[in-house]
Design an enzyme around this catalytic site. Structure first.
Site, PDB file in Angstrom:
ATOM      1  N   ASP A   1       0.813  -1.219   0.000  1.00  0.00           N
ATOM      2  CA  ASP A   1       0.000   0.000   0.000  1.00  0.00           C
ATOM      3  C   ASP A   1       0.843   1.264   0.000  1.00  0.00           C
ATOM      4  O   ASP A   1       0.438   2.290   0.539  1.00  0.00           O
ATOM      5  CB  ASP A   1      -0.971   0.018   1.199  1.00  0.00           C
ATOM      6  CG  ASP A   1      -1.818  -1.228   1.262  1.00  0.00           C
ATOM      7  OD1 ASP A   1      -2.310  -1.641   0.201  1.00  0.00           O
ATOM      8  OD2 ASP A   1      -1.958  -1.808   2.348  1.00  0.00           O
TER       9      ASP A   1
ATOM     10  N   GLY B   1      -4.175  -4.249  -4.338  1.00  0.00           N
ATOM     11  CA  GLY B   1      -5.111  -3.197  -4.731  1.00  0.00           C
ATOM     12  C   GLY B   1      -4.299  -1.993  -5.158  1.00  0.00           C
ATOM     13  O   GLY B   1      -3.643  -1.374  -4.335  1.00  0.00           O
TER      14      GLY B   1
ATOM     15  N   GLN C   1       2.158  -6.060  -3.219  1.00  0.00           N
ATOM     16  CA  GLN C   1       2.493  -6.144  -1.782  1.00  0.00           C
ATOM     17  C   GLN C   1       3.797  -5.365  -1.500  1.00  0.00           C
ATOM     18  O   GLN C   1       4.155  -4.511  -2.282  1.00  0.00           O
ATOM     19  CB  GLN C   1       2.593  -7.591  -1.292  1.00  0.00           C
ATOM     20  CG  GLN C   1       1.246  -8.305  -1.229  1.00  0.00           C
ATOM     21  CD  GLN C   1       0.793  -8.892  -2.554  1.00  0.00           C
ATOM     22  OE1 GLN C   1       1.546  -9.547  -3.245  1.00  0.00           O
ATOM     23  NE2 GLN C   1      -0.456  -8.686  -2.919  1.00  0.00           N
TER      24      GLN C   1
HETATM   25  P1  IMP Z   1      -2.774 -12.757   1.759  1.00  0.00           P
HETATM   26  O1  IMP Z   1      -1.801 -12.267   0.744  1.00  0.00           O
HETATM   27  O2  IMP Z   1      -4.208 -12.452   1.420  1.00  0.00           O
HETATM   28  O3  IMP Z   1      -2.566 -14.206   2.106  1.00  0.00           O
HETATM   29  O4  IMP Z   1      -2.509 -11.957   3.135  1.00  0.00           O
HETATM   30  C1  IMP Z   1      -1.323 -12.126   3.882  1.00  0.00           C
HETATM   31  C2  IMP Z   1      -0.864 -10.790   4.479  1.00  0.00           C
HETATM   32  O5  IMP Z   1      -0.471  -9.918   3.445  1.00  0.00           O
HETATM   33  C3  IMP Z   1      -1.967 -10.058   5.255  1.00  0.00           C
HETATM   34  O6  IMP Z   1      -1.367  -9.357   6.323  1.00  0.00           O
HETATM   35  C4  IMP Z   1      -2.505  -9.055   4.239  1.00  0.00           C
HETATM   36  O7  IMP Z   1      -3.104  -7.930   4.854  1.00  0.00           O
HETATM   37  C5  IMP Z   1      -1.228  -8.700   3.519  1.00  0.00           C
HETATM   38  N1  IMP Z   1      -1.455  -8.236   2.143  1.00  0.00           N
HETATM   39  C6  IMP Z   1      -1.706  -8.975   1.046  1.00  0.00           C
HETATM   40  N2  IMP Z   1      -1.831  -8.204  -0.026  1.00  0.00           N
HETATM   41  C7  IMP Z   1      -1.629  -6.939   0.377  1.00  0.00           C
HETATM   42  C8  IMP Z   1      -1.585  -5.681  -0.303  1.00  0.00           C
HETATM   43  O8  IMP Z   1      -1.759  -5.574  -1.512  1.00  0.00           O
HETATM   44  N3  IMP Z   1      -1.344  -4.591   0.480  1.00  0.00           N
HETATM   45  C9  IMP Z   1      -1.119  -4.689   1.828  1.00  0.00           C
HETATM   46  N4  IMP Z   1      -1.134  -5.832   2.482  1.00  0.00           N
HETATM   47  C10 IMP Z   1      -1.389  -6.961   1.779  1.00  0.00           C
END
Ligand code: IMP
Length: 441
Positions: free
Chosen positions: A13, A40, A222
């Site tokens: 983010d 996102g 990420q």
């Molecule tokens: P996952 O990728 O949905 O398995 O989530 C694992 C961790 O990564 C969690 O703490 C999410 O909030 C974080 N995360 C995954 N994608 C994003 C992103 O695009 N921005 C911020 N945090 C993310």
């Protein structure tokens, strides 16, 4: 022209969408290389607003060809909805988007398993986005996944989906959760089949691009500290996030990467669980959240907020080989009177300037702060370095010093236009066209 990787240097983010959107007119190709629709990316210009999850931010620029690489996991229903939404906003997608045949699919059972696992973790939950990303990468590693290329042969594709569904059904039973709903599975199959005309060999296309000197921008998702190996494990995502990963993830040699641009927020945010040494749990944290509109693009969750962590950022510089930084959301600090920067961690009475390799130590880290004076005036929408208040310039200069990397872009608002560009090498050598009409600083 260098092939440049754009990555997040914190916990995601950071504002990568805006940076990629701004730079992509200089590239023929923009490629997503990791993650899935857990990401996102927001792009805003004039009065238009786009929220992207799987499609590279380059799609907003009509001249860019976009690709979703082999290392990405694709939710076919989510992707089809994203394509349709962009088309409804008059963005041509299908003629410019290529999806890797090697990319794995995220099916309804993956999402169900993601949720079942999070529920079972109770207080230790990771706080995933619930998009099924972890389980999709698990089935890939377990060799029971479905690759998108199979949609070119419906019978083989349906057979593979059945096998994956069965494997997922067994895992779900272990959590007393129902097997994937057949109607949802059929909807995913239909969506995946509809994507067939967009499927191809992304690696080959990128090799050809390099051979004909077309430039590639690799768009990371990420952030560094969510990397599966180097992040705050187990509070991480399930893919490689670091810049060096872009080349092998796309089937390219390491030398294909010519430069690394990291996006860093002027403060820090994190979504979900896991240690966050500089976190603010007070009114100031709330102020940053409100001013910075720190709510997830994908899940709408409020983001945790805190001061800039130079210990973490310096590790990110090393791990990614960062050549230049885009500093975002400087304007969010406009009303803060004193701005601390973490330059060390005190752990068990000892001060360290390195990120510990054990998440339990990081959870105990007490930041050692250096406090910079705030500027208490508006930098919102500033496009010229000379117009920044002195204290803001000093804050940026101090970050540059601590990171030992030039800050080449400063974002002062969400829109494309609200950006300061600085003619500092190697950034100015990567993007000479951005400075043709600008004097160097
Ligand atoms: P996952 O990728 O949905 O398995 O989530 C694992 C961790 O990564 C969690 O703490 C999410 O909030 C974080 N995360 C995954 N994608 C994003 C992103 O695009 N921005 C911020 N945090 C993310």
């Amino acid at each position: 022209m260098a092939n440049v990787v754009v990555i997040g240097g914190q916990w995601g983010d950071e504002g990568k969408g805006k940076v990629v959107d701004l730079l992509c007119p200089s590239f023929e190709h923009v490629v997503r290389f990791n993650g899935g629709n857990n990401a996102g990316h927001t792009v805003r210009f004039a009065d238009r607003h786009f929220a992207l999850h799987l499609i590279p931010s380059g799609i907003i620029q009509p001249t860019c060809r976009c690709a979703v690489g082999p290392g990405v996991v694709i939710d076919p229903v989510g992707l089809l909805a994203e394509i349709r939404e962009l088309e409804a906003q008059s963005i041509s997608v299908r003629t410019r988007l290529l999806l890797s045949s090697r990319a794995h699919l995220v099916m309804p059972g993956h999402r169900a398993l993601d949720l079942a696992r999070e529920t079972a973790r109770g207080a230790k939950k990771i706080g995933t986005t619930g998009k099924g990303i972890g389980p999709a990468y698990e089935t890939r590693a377990g060799r029971t996944g479905v690759r998108l290329g199979l949609v070119r042969n419906e019978d083989r594709f349906r057979e593979a989906v059945d096998a994956t569904n069965q494997a997922l059904g067994e895992l779900l039973r272990g959590y007393d959760a129902p097997a994937p709903d057949p109607e949802e599975v059929e909807a995913a199959i239909v969506a995946a089949l509809a994507l067939a005309p967009l499927v191809g060999d992304v690696s080959q296309v990128l090799h050809d691009a390099i051979a004909t000197k077309q430039a590639i921008l690799f768009e990371g998702a990420q952030g560094t500290f969510l990397d599966i190996d180097h992040g705050t494990y187990p509070f991480v995502t399930s893919s490689g996030v670091l810049a060096g990963f872009a080349a092998p993830a796309c089937g390219l040699p390491a030398r294909a990467i010519g430069g690394v641009l990291a996006v860093l927020k002027a403060y820090t945010t994190r979504v979900g669980g896991g240690p966050f040494p500089t976190e603010l749990n007070d009114a100031l944290g709330e102020q940053l959240r409100r001013r910075g509109n720190e709510f997830g693009t994908t899940t709408g969750r409020p983001r945790r907020t805190g001061w800039f962590d130079a210990v973490a950022a310096r590790a990110a510089v090393r791990w990614n080989g960062i050549d230049a930084v885009a500093l975002t959301k400087l304007d969010v600090l406009d009303e803060v009177e004193e701005i601390p920067i973490a330059t060390g961690y005190r752990i068990g009475g000892e001060v360290t300037t390195e990120v510990p390799d054990d998440v339990a130590d990081l959870a105990e880290a007490d930041p050692v702060y250096e406090v910079m004076p705030g500027w208490c005036s508006s930098t919102s929408g500033v496009t010229d370095d000379a117009e920044l208040p002195d204290a803001a310039r000093r804050y940026v200069a101090r970050l540059e010093e601590l990171l030992d990397v030039p800050i080449a872009m400063i974002s002062t608002g969400p829109r494309r236009e609200e950006t300061i560009l600085r003619a500092v090498p190697p950034f100015s050598q990567w993007f000479p066209e951005l400075f043709r009409r600008k004097a160097p600083r």
